[in-house]
Design an enzyme around this catalytic site. Structure first.
Site, PDB file in Angstrom:
ATOM      1  N   GLU A 246       0.752  -1.305  -0.051  1.00 21.88           N
ATOM      2  CA  GLU A 246       0.032   0.064  -0.124  1.00 21.88           C
ATOM      3  C   GLU A 246       0.721   1.254   0.132  1.00 21.88           C
ATOM      4  O   GLU A 246       0.364   2.428  -0.236  1.00 21.88           O
ATOM      5  CB  GLU A 246      -0.997   0.121   1.197  1.00 21.88           C
ATOM      6  CG  GLU A 246      -2.017  -1.264   1.210  1.00 21.88           C
ATOM      7  CD  GLU A 246      -2.899  -1.199   2.445  1.00 21.88           C
ATOM      8  OE1 GLU A 246      -3.796  -1.845   2.379  1.00 21.88           O
ATOM      9  OE2 GLU A 246      -2.432  -0.833   3.591  1.00 21.88           O
TER      10      GLU A 246
ATOM     11  N   GLY B  63     -12.703  -3.698   2.506  1.00 20.54           N
ATOM     12  CA  GLY B  63     -13.839  -4.607   2.038  1.00 20.54           C
ATOM     13  C   GLY B  63     -15.062  -3.757   1.743  1.00 20.54           C
ATOM     14  O   GLY B  63     -15.587  -2.833   2.748  1.00 20.54           O
TER      15      GLY B  63
ATOM     16  N   ILE C 282     -13.193  -9.046   7.704  1.00 14.71           N
ATOM     17  CA  ILE C 282     -14.720  -9.436   7.493  1.00 14.71           C
ATOM     18  C   ILE C 282     -14.925 -10.165   6.005  1.00 14.71           C
ATOM     19  O   ILE C 282     -14.605  -9.645   4.998  1.00 14.71           O
ATOM     20  CB  ILE C 282     -15.624  -8.276   7.279  1.00 14.71           C
ATOM     21  CG1 ILE C 282     -14.975  -7.213   8.589  1.00 14.71           C
ATOM     22  CG2 ILE C 282     -17.065  -8.540   7.241  1.00 14.71           C
ATOM     23  CD1 ILE C 282     -15.468  -7.752   9.907  1.00 14.71           C
TER      24      ILE C 282
ATOM     25  N   MET D 289      -9.046  -2.657   9.021  1.00 15.58           N
ATOM     26  CA  MET D 289      -8.468  -2.962  10.270  1.00 15.58           C
ATOM     27  C   MET D 289      -7.762  -1.877  10.774  1.00 15.58           C
ATOM     28  O   MET D 289      -7.207  -1.933  11.996  1.00 15.58           O
ATOM     29  CB  MET D 289      -7.839  -4.086  10.149  1.00 15.58           C
ATOM     30  CG  MET D 289      -8.544  -5.252   9.556  1.00 15.58           C
ATOM     31  SD  MET D 289      -7.672  -6.799   9.321  1.00 15.58           S
ATOM     32  CE  MET D 289      -7.026  -7.350  10.927  1.00 15.58           C
ATOM     33  N   GLU D 290      -7.803  -0.544  10.264  1.00 17.99           N
ATOM     34  CA  GLU D 290      -7.007   0.537  10.949  1.00 17.99           C
ATOM     35  C   GLU D 290      -7.403   1.969  11.082  1.00 17.99           C
ATOM     36  O   GLU D 290      -7.154   2.717  11.840  1.00 17.99           O
ATOM     37  CB  GLU D 290      -5.454   0.602  10.262  1.00 17.99           C
ATOM     38  CG  GLU D 290      -4.601  -0.548  10.358  1.00 17.99           C
ATOM     39  CD  GLU D 290      -5.043  -1.678   9.037  1.00 17.99           C
ATOM     40  OE1 GLU D 290      -4.695  -2.657   9.510  1.00 17.99           O
ATOM     41  OE2 GLU D 290      -5.671  -1.249   7.923  1.00 17.99           O
TER      42      GLU D 290
ATOM     43  N   ASP E 279     -12.408  -6.238  -2.293  1.00 16.22           N
ATOM     44  CA  ASP E 279     -13.572  -7.369  -1.601  1.00 16.22           C
ATOM     45  C   ASP E 279     -14.718  -6.917  -1.265  1.00 16.22           C
ATOM     46  O   ASP E 279     -14.942  -5.752  -1.090  1.00 16.22           O
ATOM     47  CB  ASP E 279     -12.905  -8.421  -0.921  1.00 16.22           C
ATOM     48  CG  ASP E 279     -12.701  -8.068   0.218  1.00 16.22           C
ATOM     49  OD1 ASP E 279     -13.632  -8.114   1.208  1.00 16.22           O
ATOM     50  OD2 ASP E 279     -11.505  -7.485   0.643  1.00 16.22           O
TER      51      ASP E 279
END
Length: 244
Positions: free
Chosen positions: A25, A91, A168, A188-189, A212
């Site tokens: 990233e 996601g 997820i 997640m961050e 996704d």
């Protein structure tokens, strides 16, 4: 574009802190930097230099909210950043979002914060006045304008980023994040950076490309579409920096 809102901040040097959880990233952004130097702090390598004629520090935080919070505070304390951008993949939750599209944060919250045993609603941080952290309006506006210019082939949404220490990949959990928290994407961050930015009064933005759809097929889709999503997000971040 990233001008200061308060008069007392006008003389402060603009330094953009850019954080990605994973090497993929941030690697292309680091490659674009000039006059860069590396500093290793708390196991993280911070690249300080110039990115598209802007002073910037780019860093891979590592995955999860704790890594992100530590990384954000280091950027603020050690590098005196004036603005924060969290870039990466997520996601998709909102029904119209497709893989490859981008979500620009309107705000962010931690969906796994759970003090319901003490009478708090899910997502509420006990003994804090704020649990939903609003992104900077000027940064949102710029990102929306830039995204349509540099990524004309995809959709760009502005909405809530919901963060938790969970990948997820379950439809029931996905629907909970949509119905309870009104999330546009899950990762997640981002909300950890948002909370640290709020506490330090630093304007921030989270930009996430959808890798996704956070359902049963999420793991396979993530592996297939991650690279495409990252290309879209890198274009956006560089485009934001190109704006005066």
């Amino acid at each position: 574009m990233l001008t200061k809102k308060k008069k007392q901040e006008e003389e402060r040097i603009m330094i953009i802190g850019i954080i990605g959880a994973m090497e993929e990233e941030v690697s292309m952004l680091i490659d674009e930097m000039t006059k860069k130097e590396e500093l290793k702090i708390a196991g993280m390598v911070f690249y300080k230099g110039t990115l598209r004629k802007k002073k910037a520090v780019v860093v891979q935080s590592g995955i999860g909210k704790v890594n992100m919070a530590v990384c954000t505070q280091i950027l603020i304390d050690r590098f005196d950043v004036s603005h924060l951008i969290n870039t990466g993949v997520a996601g998709g939750l909102y029904k119209d979002i497709e893989v490859g599209d981008i979500v620009i944060s309107s705000d962010a919250l931690q969906h796994d914060m759970d003090a319901t045993g003490f009478g708090y609603e899910p997502g509420i941080i006990p003994r804090m006045e704020v649990s939903v952290f609003e992104a900077d309006q000027e940064m949102i506006k710029t990102a929306k304008e830039v995204c349509s210019e540099v990524n004309p082939d995809i959709q760009c949404f502005t909405g809530r980023v919901v963060s938790g220490d969970q990948f997820i990949s379950d439809n029931d959990k996905k629907h909970e994040l949509i119905e309870r928290f009104h999330g546009y994407c899950a990762e997640m961050e981002g909300a950890a950076m948002a909370q640290a930015a709020y506490l330090n009064q630093i304007p921030f933005l989270i930009v996430r490309a959808i890798s996704d759809k956070a359902d049963q097929e999420a793991i396979g889709n993530y592996e297939e579409f991650e690279k495409m999503a990252i290309l879209h997000i890198v274009r956006l971040v560089l485009g934001i920096l190109d704006k005066e």
